[in-house]
Design an enzyme around this catalytic site. Structure first.
Site, PDB file in Angstrom:
ATOM      1  N   SER A  21       3.919   2.279   2.703  1.00 13.93           N
ATOM      2  CA  SER A  21       4.536   1.074   3.163  1.00 13.93           C
ATOM      3  C   SER A  21       5.921   0.953   3.209  1.00 13.93           C
ATOM      4  O   SER A  21       6.418  -0.196   3.647  1.00 13.93           O
ATOM      5  CB  SER A  21       3.763  -0.283   2.473  1.00 13.93           C
ATOM      6  OG  SER A  21       4.044  -0.348   1.305  1.00 13.93           O
ATOM      7  N   GLU A  60       6.931   3.395  -8.662  1.00  9.30           N
ATOM      8  CA  GLU A  60       5.509   3.601  -9.246  1.00  9.30           C
ATOM      9  C   GLU A  60       4.942   3.114 -10.522  1.00  9.30           C
ATOM     10  O   GLU A  60       4.379   3.330 -11.295  1.00  9.30           O
ATOM     11  CB  GLU A  60       5.194   5.259  -9.377  1.00  9.30           C
ATOM     12  CG  GLU A  60       5.678   6.137  -8.182  1.00  9.30           C
ATOM     13  CD  GLU A  60       4.852   6.055  -7.239  1.00  9.30           C
ATOM     14  OE1 GLU A  60       3.682   5.264  -7.205  1.00  9.30           O
ATOM     15  OE2 GLU A  60       4.989   6.423  -6.260  1.00  9.30           O
ATOM     16  N   CYS A 102      -5.953   2.128  13.625  1.00 10.68           N
ATOM     17  CA  CYS A 102      -5.610   1.148  15.120  1.00 10.68           C
ATOM     18  C   CYS A 102      -4.321   0.865  15.285  1.00 10.68           C
ATOM     19  O   CYS A 102      -3.861   0.200  15.984  1.00 10.68           O
ATOM     20  CB  CYS A 102      -6.682   0.124  14.734  1.00 10.68           C
ATOM     21  SG  CYS A 102      -6.063  -1.271  13.384  1.00 10.68           S
ATOM     22  N   SER A 159       0.817  -1.291  -0.182  1.00  8.79           N
ATOM     23  CA  SER A 159      -0.064   0.165   0.085  1.00  8.79           C
ATOM     24  C   SER A 159       0.874   1.339   0.129  1.00  8.79           C
ATOM     25  O   SER A 159       1.930   1.342   0.101  1.00  8.79           O
ATOM     26  CB  SER A 159      -0.969   0.153   1.262  1.00  8.79           C
ATOM     27  OG  SER A 159      -0.064   0.087   2.295  1.00  8.79           O
ATOM     28  N   MET A 160       0.176   2.253  -0.155  1.00  5.01           N
ATOM     29  CA  MET A 160       0.967   3.567   0.187  1.00  5.01           C
ATOM     30  C   MET A 160       1.350   3.621   1.341  1.00  5.01           C
ATOM     31  O   MET A 160       1.005   3.212   2.357  1.00  5.01           O
ATOM     32  CB  MET A 160       0.106   4.937  -0.369  1.00  5.01           C
ATOM     33  CG  MET A 160       0.002   5.008  -1.722  1.00  5.01           C
ATOM     34  SD  MET A 160      -0.850   6.582  -1.850  1.00  5.01           S
ATOM     35  CE  MET A 160       0.456   7.943  -1.409  1.00  5.01           C
ATOM     36  N   CYS A 200      -5.847  -0.755   7.556  1.00  3.41           N
ATOM     37  CA  CYS A 200      -5.888  -2.106   7.503  1.00  3.41           C
ATOM     38  C   CYS A 200      -7.237  -2.640   6.926  1.00  3.41           C
ATOM     39  O   CYS A 200      -8.009  -1.891   6.702  1.00  3.41           O
ATOM     40  CB  CYS A 200      -5.702  -2.830   9.100  1.00  3.41           C
ATOM     41  SG  CYS A 200      -7.285  -2.336  10.030  1.00  3.41           S
ATOM     42  N   THR A 237       9.304   2.550  -1.782  1.00  4.69           N
ATOM     43  CA  THR A 237      10.456   3.532  -2.247  1.00  4.69           C
ATOM     44  C   THR A 237      11.651   3.423  -1.381  1.00  4.69           C
ATOM     45  O   THR A 237      12.677   3.262  -1.924  1.00  4.69           O
ATOM     46  CB  THR A 237       9.904   4.899  -2.476  1.00  4.69           C
ATOM     47  OG1 THR A 237       8.711   4.984  -3.318  1.00  4.69           O
ATOM     48  CG2 THR A 237      10.821   5.674  -3.060  1.00  4.69           C
ATOM     49  N   GLN A 275       2.760   0.998 -11.066  1.00  3.11           N
ATOM     50  CA  GLN A 275       1.178   1.068 -11.441  1.00  3.11           C
ATOM     51  C   GLN A 275       0.924   2.011 -12.444  1.00  3.11           C
ATOM     52  O   GLN A 275      -0.191   2.007 -12.929  1.00  3.11           O
ATOM     53  CB  GLN A 275       0.493   0.960 -10.198  1.00  3.11           C
ATOM     54  CG  GLN A 275       0.268   2.159  -9.404  1.00  3.11           C
ATOM     55  CD  GLN A 275       1.410   2.605  -8.446  1.00  3.11           C
ATOM     56  OE1 GLN A 275       2.345   1.877  -8.513  1.00  3.11           O
ATOM     57  NE2 GLN A 275       1.518   3.965  -8.404  1.00  3.11           N
TER      58      GLN A 275
END
Ligand code: ADP
Ligand code: MG
Length: 192
Positions: free
Chosen positions: A27, A96, A155, A24-25, A184, A30, A98
């Protein structure tokens, strides 16, 4: 194995491969890409890093992580531009992923087939938690896969999804912490 065969193996061309870093972003994709590229540089390998034209969030000339690490990169308009710019590189980083079209898969395969180490980082899911092409195709053909997780902003659990804060419904909306949050599975809101 015969003497001839073993000699042949030792004189074989270098075997290339594809490594994918996905998640995910926020994470750390990079960050991890930069870490691997820096290590390749320490090993005195010729390195080249690319990113798609669409991602000019922080810099035109480098890939930049959310914790402000950076490494020089070249912007390319389309995946096949990477081929001609990589002929003298031994290690190729692509961030990047994607934002490239499916052509990127063939480009990575060609590079790896010609003995290069290809490290590709990209979002594996869009903000609706749907697989983000061409990442699934790249994951299928890669030799090595790393899945990175962020921290859920609600959370604190490991987060593998990206929540879009705004109401925009385009699949591609380039942005950072102003538009996206790591969440999450439980706290990710799937928007239709
Ligand atoms: P990516 O490329 O996957 O978007 P980056 O490598 O750019 O990720 O950034 C990773 C860094 O983002 C972390 O080391 C951390 O400093 C920062 N960060 C900000 N928000 C979060 C979050 N919710 N979870 C994890 N890291 C975060
Ligand atoms: Mg990134």
């Amino acid at each position: 194995m015969s003497m001839n065969e073993s000699l042949q193996i030792r004189t074989f061309k270098k075997v290339g491969h594809i490594e994918v870093i996905c998640g995910s972003m926020f994470s750390g994709k990079t960050e991890e890409l930069i870490r691997r590229i820096r290590r390749a540089e320490i090993a005195k390998q010729r390195v080249k890093v690319f990113k798609p034209k669409i991602d000019n969030r922080y810099s035109e000339f480098s890939i930049v992580s959310h914790n402000e690490q950076s490494y020089p990169s070249e912007v390319v308009e389309k995946a096949e531009d990477i081929l001609e710019k990589s002929f003298d590189a031994e290690v190729i980083g692509i961030d990047e992923a994607q934002f490239f079209d499916n052509e990127l898969v063939e480009v990575c395969q060609t590079l790896a087939d010609t003995g290069k180490r290809v490290i590709v980082a990209g979002l594996d899911q869009d903000y609706k938690a749907k697989p983000f092409e061409p990442m699934p195709q790249l994951l299928a053909v890669a030799e090595y896969i790393t899945k990175t997780l962020a921290v859920c902003v609600v959370c604190g659990a490991p987060a593998n999804r990206t929540h879009r804060v705004t109401e925009d419904t385009d699949r591609v909306v380039v942005g950072g912490e102003n538009i996206y949050e790591a969440r999450c599975r439980l706290h990710h809101i799937v928007k239709e």
